[in-house]
Write a protein that holds these residues in place. Structure first.
Motif, short mmCIF file in Angstrom:
data_model
loop_
_atom_site.label_atom_id
_atom_site.label_comp_id
_atom_site.label_asym_id
_atom_site.label_seq_id
_atom_site.Cartn_x
_atom_site.Cartn_y
_atom_site.Cartn_z
N MET A 1 1.05 -1.19 -0.10
CA MET A 1 0.06 -0.15 0.12
C MET A 1 0.88 1.34 0.08
SD MET A 1 -3.11 1.05 2.20
CE MET A 1 -2.89 0.65 3.70
N SER A 2 0.63 2.28 -0.81
CA SER A 2 1.25 3.44 -0.98
C SER A 2 1.09 4.46 0.06
CB SER A 2 1.22 4.02 -2.36
OG SER A 2 -0.16 4.40 -2.13
N THR A 3 1.74 5.51 0.42
CA THR A 3 1.76 6.41 1.39
C THR A 3 1.01 7.48 0.86
OG1 THR A 3 3.62 5.84 2.46
CG2 THR A 3 2.65 7.91 3.06
N PRO A 4 -0.11 7.84 1.37
CA PRO A 4 -0.99 9.21 0.92
C PRO A 4 -0.15 10.37 0.76
CG PRO A 4 -1.91 8.69 2.89
CD PRO A 4 -0.91 7.51 2.84
N PRO A 5 -0.35 11.38 -0.02
CA PRO A 5 0.36 12.61 0.09
C PRO A 5 0.15 13.26 1.27
CG PRO A 5 -1.29 12.80 -1.70
CD PRO A 5 -1.37 11.24 -1.16
N PRO A 6 1.27 14.05 1.70
CA PRO A 6 0.74 14.91 2.88
C PRO A 6 -0.05 16.07 2.37
CG PRO A 6 2.79 15.59 1.74
CD PRO A 6 2.44 14.43 1.08
#
Length: 55
Positions: A1-6
């Motif tokens: 799973m990718s990290t959501p953008p800040p």
């Protein structure tokens, strides 16, 4: 799973007409905030504005 953008929340404020004319107005603040957020990988920002009369 990718990290959501800040995500960022910005508060723009001017209190005098002179401040707005000096290059420190709301438009200049918005450009600076957008540039900062994009440099950190943010896709969008939430903005709040305050234009307050000087005392």
């Amino acid at each position: 799973m990718s990290t959501p953008p800040p995500r960022f929340i910005a508060y723009e404020r001017v209190s005098t007409a002179r401040q707005g004319q000096s290059g420190l107005g709301l438009e200049a603040q918005r450009v600076t905030i957008d540039d900062f957020a994009r440099s950190r990988g943010a896709e969008e920002s939430l903005f709040r504005k305050a234009v307050e009369p000087s005392a």
